[in-house]
Write a protein that holds these residues in place. Structure first.
Motif, PDB file in Angstrom:
ATOM      1  N   GLU A 173     -58.874 -25.116 -75.775  1.00  0.00           N
ATOM      2  CA  GLU A 173     -60.191 -24.360 -75.192  1.00  0.00           C
ATOM      3  C   GLU A 173     -61.149 -24.158 -76.628  1.00  0.00           C
ATOM      4  O   GLU A 173     -62.266 -24.773 -76.277  1.00  0.00           O
ATOM      5  N   ASP A 174     -60.754 -23.654 -77.466  1.00  0.00           N
ATOM      6  CA  ASP A 174     -61.589 -23.674 -78.680  1.00  0.00           C
ATOM      7  C   ASP A 174     -60.489 -23.187 -79.982  1.00  0.00           C
ATOM      8  O   ASP A 174     -59.545 -22.768 -79.699  1.00  0.00           O
ATOM      9  N   PHE A 175     -61.185 -23.413 -81.363  1.00  0.00           N
ATOM     10  CA  PHE A 175     -60.129 -23.287 -82.277  1.00  0.00           C
ATOM     11  C   PHE A 175     -61.140 -22.992 -83.574  1.00  0.00           C
ATOM     12  O   PHE A 175     -62.362 -23.237 -83.493  1.00  0.00           O
ATOM     13  N   THR A 176     -60.332 -22.429 -84.493  1.00  0.00           N
ATOM     14  CA  THR A 176     -60.972 -22.355 -85.865  1.00  0.00           C
ATOM     15  C   THR A 176     -60.734 -23.531 -86.649  1.00  0.00           C
ATOM     16  O   THR A 176     -59.940 -24.474 -86.371  1.00  0.00           O
ATOM     17  N   ALA A 177     -61.120 -23.544 -87.920  1.00  0.00           N
ATOM     18  CA  ALA A 177     -61.347 -24.641 -89.020  1.00  0.00           C
ATOM     19  C   ALA A 177     -59.947 -25.384 -89.115  1.00  0.00           C
ATOM     20  O   ALA A 177     -59.973 -26.817 -89.266  1.00  0.00           O
ATOM     21  N   GLY A 178     -58.946 -24.536 -88.974  1.00  0.00           N
ATOM     22  CA  GLY A 178     -57.600 -25.425 -89.335  1.00  0.00           C
ATOM     23  C   GLY A 178     -57.249 -26.365 -88.355  1.00  0.00           C
ATOM     24  O   GLY A 178     -56.516 -27.287 -88.678  1.00  0.00           O
ATOM     25  N   TYR A 179     -57.865 -26.334 -87.008  1.00  0.00           N
ATOM     26  CA  TYR A 179     -57.729 -27.259 -86.043  1.00  0.00           C
ATOM     27  C   TYR A 179     -58.902 -28.373 -85.950  1.00  0.00           C
ATOM     28  O   TYR A 179     -58.554 -29.144 -85.134  1.00  0.00           O
ATOM     29  N   ASP A 180     -59.993 -27.987 -86.718  1.00  0.00           N
ATOM     30  CA  ASP A 180     -61.026 -29.094 -86.734  1.00  0.00           C
ATOM     31  C   ASP A 180     -60.581 -30.117 -87.726  1.00  0.00           C
ATOM     32  O   ASP A 180     -61.208 -30.393 -88.827  1.00  0.00           O
ATOM     33  N   THR A 181     -59.137 -30.822 -87.424  1.00  0.00           N
ATOM     34  CA  THR A 181     -58.642 -31.657 -88.298  1.00  0.00           C
ATOM     35  C   THR A 181     -57.909 -32.622 -87.442  1.00  0.00           C
ATOM     36  O   THR A 181     -58.276 -32.812 -86.320  1.00  0.00           O
ATOM     37  N   ASN A 182     -56.941 -33.313 -87.621  1.00  0.00           N
ATOM     38  CA  ASN A 182     -56.112 -34.131 -87.219  1.00  0.00           C
ATOM     39  C   ASN A 182     -55.044 -33.456 -86.610  1.00  0.00           C
ATOM     40  O   ASN A 182     -54.167 -34.254 -86.123  1.00  0.00           O
ATOM     41  N   SER A 183     -54.635 -32.190 -86.783  1.00  0.00           N
ATOM     42  CA  SER A 183     -53.448 -31.681 -86.301  1.00  0.00           C
ATOM     43  C   SER A 183     -53.646 -31.793 -84.799  1.00  0.00           C
ATOM     44  O   SER A 183     -54.856 -31.307 -84.165  1.00  0.00           O
ATOM     45  N   ALA A 184     -52.316 -31.982 -84.006  1.00  0.00           N
ATOM     46  CA  ALA A 184     -52.318 -31.941 -82.688  1.00  0.00           C
ATOM     47  C   ALA A 184     -51.160 -31.024 -82.064  1.00  0.00           C
ATOM     48  O   ALA A 184     -50.742 -31.479 -81.065  1.00  0.00           O
ATOM     49  N   VAL A 185     -50.792 -30.357 -82.877  1.00  0.00           N
ATOM     50  CA  VAL A 185     -49.469 -29.686 -82.584  1.00  0.00           C
ATOM     51  C   VAL A 185     -49.773 -28.148 -83.013  1.00  0.00           C
ATOM     52  O   VAL A 185     -50.422 -27.701 -83.912  1.00  0.00           O
ATOM     53  N   LEU A 186     -48.623 -27.296 -82.300  1.00  0.00           N
ATOM     54  CA  LEU A 186     -48.779 -25.716 -82.496  1.00  0.00           C
ATOM     55  C   LEU A 186     -47.130 -25.637 -82.510  1.00  0.00           C
ATOM     56  O   LEU A 186     -46.400 -25.578 -81.712  1.00  0.00           O
ATOM     57  N   PHE A 187     -46.678 -25.413 -83.953  1.00  0.00           N
ATOM     58  CA  PHE A 187     -45.409 -25.182 -84.267  1.00  0.00           C
ATOM     59  C   PHE A 187     -44.969 -23.781 -84.634  1.00  0.00           C
ATOM     60  O   PHE A 187     -45.676 -23.485 -85.748  1.00  0.00           O
ATOM     61  N   PRO A 188     -44.140 -23.277 -84.276  1.00  0.00           N
ATOM     62  CA  PRO A 188     -43.603 -21.907 -84.820  1.00  0.00           C
ATOM     63  C   PRO A 188     -43.218 -22.029 -86.352  1.00  0.00           C
ATOM     64  O   PRO A 188     -43.481 -20.867 -87.046  1.00  0.00           O
ATOM     65  N   GLU A 189     -42.567 -23.093 -86.730  1.00  0.00           N
ATOM     66  CA  GLU A 189     -42.156 -23.096 -88.201  1.00  0.00           C
ATOM     67  C   GLU A 189     -43.308 -23.190 -89.126  1.00  0.00           C
ATOM     68  O   GLU A 189     -43.196 -23.137 -90.506  1.00  0.00           O
ATOM     69  N   THR A 190     -44.722 -23.482 -88.724  1.00  0.00           N
ATOM     70  CA  THR A 190     -45.815 -23.337 -89.650  1.00  0.00           C
ATOM     71  C   THR A 190     -46.388 -22.067 -89.956  1.00  0.00           C
ATOM     72  O   THR A 190     -47.085 -21.864 -90.793  1.00  0.00           O
ATOM     73  N   ILE A 191     -45.594 -21.100 -89.489  1.00  0.00           N
ATOM     74  CA  ILE A 191     -46.458 -19.566 -89.351  1.00  0.00           C
ATOM     75  C   ILE A 191     -45.597 -18.773 -90.383  1.00  0.00           C
ATOM     76  O   ILE A 191     -44.507 -18.874 -90.735  1.00  0.00           O
ATOM     77  N   ALA A 192     -46.590 -18.134 -91.181  1.00  0.00           N
ATOM     78  CA  ALA A 192     -46.158 -17.088 -92.311  1.00  0.00           C
ATOM     79  C   ALA A 192     -45.173 -16.108 -91.798  1.00  0.00           C
ATOM     80  O   ALA A 192     -45.511 -15.049 -91.049  1.00  0.00           O
ATOM     81  N   VAL A 193     -43.979 -15.988 -92.293  1.00  0.00           N
ATOM     82  CA  VAL A 193     -42.777 -14.988 -91.854  1.00  0.00           C
ATOM     83  C   VAL A 193     -42.059 -14.650 -93.034  1.00  0.00           C
ATOM     84  O   VAL A 193     -41.804 -15.477 -94.077  1.00  0.00           O
ATOM     85  N   ARG A 194     -41.494 -13.572 -92.937  1.00  0.00           N
ATOM     86  CA  ARG A 194     -40.407 -12.956 -93.985  1.00  0.00           C
ATOM     87  C   ARG A 194     -39.299 -13.612 -94.020  1.00  0.00           C
ATOM     88  O   ARG A 194     -38.587 -13.799 -95.269  1.00  0.00           O
ATOM     89  N   GLU A 195     -38.879 -14.112 -93.115  1.00  0.00           N
ATOM     90  CA  GLU A 195     -37.459 -15.015 -92.789  1.00  0.00           C
ATOM     91  C   GLU A 195     -37.609 -15.949 -91.670  1.00  0.00           C
ATOM     92  O   GLU A 195     -38.157 -15.431 -90.602  1.00  0.00           O
ATOM     93  N   ALA A 196     -37.048 -17.093 -91.666  1.00  0.00           N
ATOM     94  CA  ALA A 196     -37.123 -17.823 -90.511  1.00  0.00           C
ATOM     95  C   ALA A 196     -36.292 -17.276 -89.392  1.00  0.00           C
ATOM     96  O   ALA A 196     -35.070 -16.871 -89.661  1.00  0.00           O
TER      97      ALA A 196
END
Length: 467
Positions: A173-196
């Motif tokens: 629907e809309d997005f910020t600059a990180g998706y104004d790119t070639n990215s076409a995925v939303l994956f949980p492993e890309t997110i900043a966390v203290r432990e996987a």
């Protein structure tokens, strides 16, 4: 942390829960606040207030306060995500109260469960510090509004044939600059966390971006190569909705294939260092499995089956080989291999500056390549790793010419096989299988079209076509 309230409009009215998130006045406030924060962040997502150009700490607190207030304003539109948004607000506040160190959004990640509510058209507002695959490599704060793609025909196929409880087809629907790119995925492993987490519970792929990108590149390639398409396939390429349906089905089958079949390894489930052609074969195997299943679906009367076949063929042959850098480009390698295999078996011909395809034989021969890769995997179960890597190299080099300076092409005698296999990966050239003369020429002709697909969506593609 300073609290900042977001005005809900001139009359203070808040849209109903049926309204679009992007139409709510809090959305542009949230988006602007995120865009303000992103340039302040380091690669790991923290903010170094001693760095040149860094903001004052209270300015960062004010910006995060605007994000929090906006999320709270928008949350009533999305009652299915109430637990996530509550955890998100807590994670944002903790990040600010802790001095903007490396962000930890594990609590909100665990609370976000989109695969548990796969309802066609359902909206989600997602805010995380994250990198975007094929987009921004840094863990910046991002905000994206998306919708679930889960029509009944797809849900029925998932229930009865292609069980994949974690898969989410989604659209922007809309997005910020990180998706104004070639990215076409939303994956949980890309997110900043203290432990996987022990396991991830969802994965999303933006079928609208994939479809729009596919259509623009395919139309340009078909015109450039003089390829005559069957009428129904020409109609499919011209139809955004049909292409989205093809991609969401392709993605669902591809995604589950990584954990199905004879698997001596699964490079995307188990971290291990391997030559990039192994990753290329794994991705191609998953795509060709989707192709094989699409042939079966077409025979069973599922209309999307035929569309998936040509989405796989055209995206793999026309876009993948000429997209991105040549350094360890495993998706490009898979596309090169598919084209070379079809050319070797007289399914595609490049004659008189015109490309022709034997449409009747294309499914049979493409499935034949799938079987060769499956046979490689099955035999690989009984091989040592290095022997298996060489067998895979032999398969690829049967159809693609290795770089003339390659040591791997000279065989085991040219390598120090006393070293651990992972050390021999260093001997692989960055572009072990260079582009053919055909693809070198195609790359030059399509480079501006490929570049124009950065940040593409269905609506932006339609606007360009109208212009």
């Amino acid at each position: 942390m300073t609290e900042i309230l977001v005005q809900a409009g001139a009359e203070g009215a808040v849209p109903s829960a049926e309204g679009r998130v992007v139409d709510h006045p809090a959305w542009p406030v949230l988006k602007d606040a995120v865009e303000e924060i992103r340039p302040w962040q380091s690669q790991d997502g923290s903010i170094d207030f001693g760095a040149e150009g860094a903001p004052a700490k209270d300015a960062a607190e004010l910006a995060v306060g605007r994000v929090v207030a906006a999320v709270e304003q928008l949350a009533p539109l999305l009652p299915h995500d109430a637990a996530y948004h509550e955890a998100l607000v807590a994670d944002l506040r903790r990040w600010a109260d802790g001095g903007f160190q490396v962000p930890d959004f594990l609590d909100s990640l665990l609370a976000f469960q989109p695969a548990a509510h796969r309802e066609d058209g359902l909206q989600h507002l997602v805010v995380f510090p994250m990198y975007t695959q094929n987009g921004n490599p840094d863990r910046n704060l991002e905000a994206v509004v998306l919708r679930m793609v889960w029509p009944e025909w797809l849900a029925e196929l998932e229930r009865t044939r292609y069980d994949n409880p974690l898969f989410c087809g989604i659209t922007f629907e809309d997005f910020t600059a990180g998706y104004d790119t070639n990215s076409a995925v939303l994956f949980p492993e890309t997110i900043a966390v203290r432990e996987a987490p022990e396991r991830f519970s969802w994965g999303g792929i933006f079928c609208d971006r994939e479809a729009a990108r596919f259509r623009r590149v395919t139309e340009a390639a078909v015109d450039l190569l003089g390829l005559e398409l069957p009428e129904d396939i020409r109609a499919m390429v011209g139809d955004q909705d049909r292409c989205q349906q093809a991609f969401v089905l392709w993605d669902m089958v591809h995604d589950r294939t990584h954990s199905h079949g004879d698997l001596p390894f699964d490079p995307f489930m188990i971290k291990q260092r391997q030559p990039f052609w192994m990753y290329g074969l794994e991705e191609l195997r998953c795509d060709l499995t989707a192709f094989k299943e699409a042939v079966k679906l077409e025979g069973d009367g599922v209309r999307q089956g035929r569309d998936v076949q040509y989405a796989v063929l055209f995206d793999r042959m026309f876009r993948f080989p000429v997209t991105g850098e040549r350094v360890r480009n495993y998706d490009g390698l898979g596309g090169q291999l598919l084209f070379a295999y079809l050319h070797k078996h007289d399914v595609v011909r490049w004659t008189d500056n015109k490309l022709t395809i034997d449409w009747e034989r294309a499914p049979q021969v493409t499935n034949q390549l799938c079987k060769e890769i499956e046979d490689l995997y099955r035999a690989g179960i009984d091989r040592p790793k290095l022997v298996h890597w060489f067998a895979a190299y032999d398969l690829v080099s049967t159809y693609l010419a290795p770089h003339p300076g390659s040591r791997w092409a000279k065989g085991p005698d040219a390598l120090d096989t006393s070293l651990p296999p992972r050390k021999l990966v260093d001997e692989v050239l960055p572009d072990e299988f260079p582009l053919s003369m055909f693809y070198e020429a195609l790359s030059k002709k399509l480079k501006h079209v490929i570049a124009s697909t950065k940040g593409i969506t269905a609506s932006s593609n339609a606007e360009k076509a109208a212009a």
